[in-house]
Design a protein around this motif. Sequence first.
Motif, short mmCIF file in Angstrom:
data_model
loop_
_atom_site.label_atom_id
_atom_site.label_comp_id
_atom_site.label_asym_id
_atom_site.label_seq_id
_atom_site.Cartn_x
_atom_site.Cartn_y
_atom_site.Cartn_z
N HIS A 161 0.82 -1.22 0.00
CA HIS A 161 0.00 0.00 0.00
C HIS A 161 0.85 1.26 0.00
O HIS A 161 0.66 2.16 0.82
CB HIS A 161 -0.95 0.00 1.20
CG HIS A 161 -1.98 -1.08 1.17
ND1 HIS A 161 -3.02 -1.09 0.26
CD2 HIS A 161 -2.12 -2.21 1.90
CE1 HIS A 161 -3.78 -2.17 0.48
NE2 HIS A 161 -3.25 -2.87 1.45
N SER A 162 1.82 1.29 -0.93
CA SER A 162 2.66 2.48 -1.05
C SER A 162 1.90 3.56 -1.82
O SER A 162 0.91 3.27 -2.50
CB SER A 162 3.94 2.14 -1.80
OG SER A 162 3.62 1.77 -3.13
N GLN A 163 2.36 4.78 -1.70
CA GLN A 163 1.77 5.87 -2.46
C GLN A 163 1.95 5.62 -3.96
O GLN A 163 1.04 5.86 -4.75
CB GLN A 163 2.46 7.19 -2.07
CG GLN A 163 1.97 8.42 -2.81
CD GLN A 163 0.59 8.85 -2.34
OE1 GLN A 163 0.37 9.02 -1.14
NE2 GLN A 163 -0.34 9.00 -3.26
N ASN A 201 1.43 6.80 4.15
CA ASN A 201 1.50 8.14 4.72
C ASN A 201 0.20 8.47 5.46
O ASN A 201 -0.80 7.76 5.34
CB ASN A 201 1.80 9.17 3.62
CG ASN A 201 0.81 9.08 2.47
OD1 ASN A 201 -0.40 8.99 2.67
ND2 ASN A 201 1.33 9.09 1.25
N TYR A 202 0.25 9.55 6.20
CA TYR A 202 -0.89 9.92 7.04
C TYR A 202 -2.17 10.14 6.23
O TYR A 202 -3.22 9.59 6.58
CB TYR A 202 -0.58 11.17 7.87
CG TYR A 202 -1.80 11.62 8.63
CD1 TYR A 202 -2.21 10.95 9.78
CD2 TYR A 202 -2.57 12.68 8.17
CE1 TYR A 202 -3.35 11.33 10.46
CE2 TYR A 202 -3.72 13.07 8.85
CZ TYR A 202 -4.11 12.39 9.99
OH TYR A 202 -5.24 12.75 10.64
N ASN A 203 -2.08 10.93 5.17
CA ASN A 203 -3.30 11.26 4.41
C ASN A 203 -4.00 10.02 3.86
O ASN A 203 -5.22 9.94 3.87
CB ASN A 203 -2.97 12.23 3.27
CG ASN A 203 -2.68 13.63 3.81
OD1 ASN A 203 -3.09 13.96 4.92
ND2 ASN A 203 -1.95 14.42 3.04
N GLY A 204 -3.20 9.07 3.39
CA GLY A 204 -3.78 7.84 2.86
C GLY A 204 -4.44 7.02 3.95
O GLY A 204 -5.57 6.54 3.79
N LEU A 205 -3.74 6.87 5.06
CA LEU A 205 -4.25 6.04 6.15
C LEU A 205 -5.49 6.67 6.79
O LEU A 205 -6.43 5.97 7.18
CB LEU A 205 -3.16 5.83 7.21
CG LEU A 205 -3.46 4.71 8.21
CD1 LEU A 205 -3.59 3.36 7.52
CD2 LEU A 205 -2.36 4.65 9.28
N LYS A 206 -5.48 7.99 6.84
CA LYS A 206 -6.61 8.72 7.42
C LYS A 206 -7.92 8.37 6.68
O LYS A 206 -8.98 8.24 7.30
CB LYS A 206 -6.33 10.23 7.33
CG LYS A 206 -7.47 11.13 7.75
CD LYS A 206 -7.58 11.24 9.25
CE LYS A 206 -8.70 12.19 9.67
NZ LYS A 206 -8.95 12.14 11.11
N VAL A 207 -7.83 8.19 5.38
CA VAL A 207 -9.03 7.87 4.58
C VAL A 207 -9.67 6.57 5.08
O VAL A 207 -10.86 6.53 5.38
CB VAL A 207 -8.67 7.74 3.07
CG1 VAL A 207 -9.86 7.21 2.28
CG2 VAL A 207 -8.18 9.07 2.53
N VAL A 208 -8.86 5.51 5.21
CA VAL A 208 -9.44 4.22 5.61
C VAL A 208 -9.68 4.13 7.12
O VAL A 208 -10.48 3.32 7.58
CB VAL A 208 -8.60 3.01 5.11
CG1 VAL A 208 -8.77 2.84 3.61
CG2 VAL A 208 -7.14 3.15 5.49
N ALA A 209 -8.99 4.98 7.87
CA ALA A 209 -9.24 5.03 9.32
C ALA A 209 -10.62 5.65 9.54
O ALA A 209 -11.38 5.25 10.42
CB ALA A 209 -8.17 5.85 10.02
N THR A 210 -10.96 6.62 8.71
CA THR A 210 -12.21 7.35 8.87
C THR A 210 -13.41 6.58 8.33
O THR A 210 -14.48 6.61 8.92
CB THR A 210 -12.11 8.72 8.14
OG1 THR A 210 -10.93 9.38 8.60
CG2 THR A 210 -13.32 9.59 8.43
#
Length: 129
Positions: free
Chosen positions: A64-66, A77-86
């Motif tokens: 799951h790299s950019q 990275n944070y922005n990517g993970l934030k999407v699936v965390a949310t």
Amino acid sequence: MEHRITNKRLLFLSAIAILSLFMMQGCYYDNEEEMYPSVPCDTANVTYSNTIAPIMADRCNTCHSQASPSGQVVTENYNGLKVVATDGRLQGSVNHLSGYSAMPQGGAKLSACNLKKIDIWIRKGSQDN
Ligand code: HEC
């Protein structure tokens, strides 16, 4: 009388056999804290940079790299993970909940301790800290 003793012995031997089976099964656990229940899980001060990012780097970012994100999911990275965390997919996938693809794909489930840390991070608003 003779019969009873034999039955008791048989019962005892079966109990030993079953117990050893359970003990052998212990070897199949690959999570440290399941093998050694006394290893404490430190869930104080869970942060993105010190706690969550290293777990992702260790178990997720290869797929799951950019640059090449499997399923359009970025954990690197944070922005990517934030999407699936949310949207609930991070929780669903790492905890192997029904309706989600179990992650890490093809690998052992994350340790109970790391799952707890991810849960805490999400519940506190999956902050970039
Ligand atoms: C070996 C490659 C691989 C690894 C390692 C891996 N993933 Fe995935 N992941 C995939 C693929 C491929 C998909 C898209 C297809 C699918 O959903 O099964 C996916 C999908 C996902 C999804 C979307 C799931 C859904 O139900 O929509 C999430 C969230 C995710 N991965 C998170 C993670 C996390 C977090 C880790 C580490 C704990 C991880 N992945 C490790 C390959 C991987």
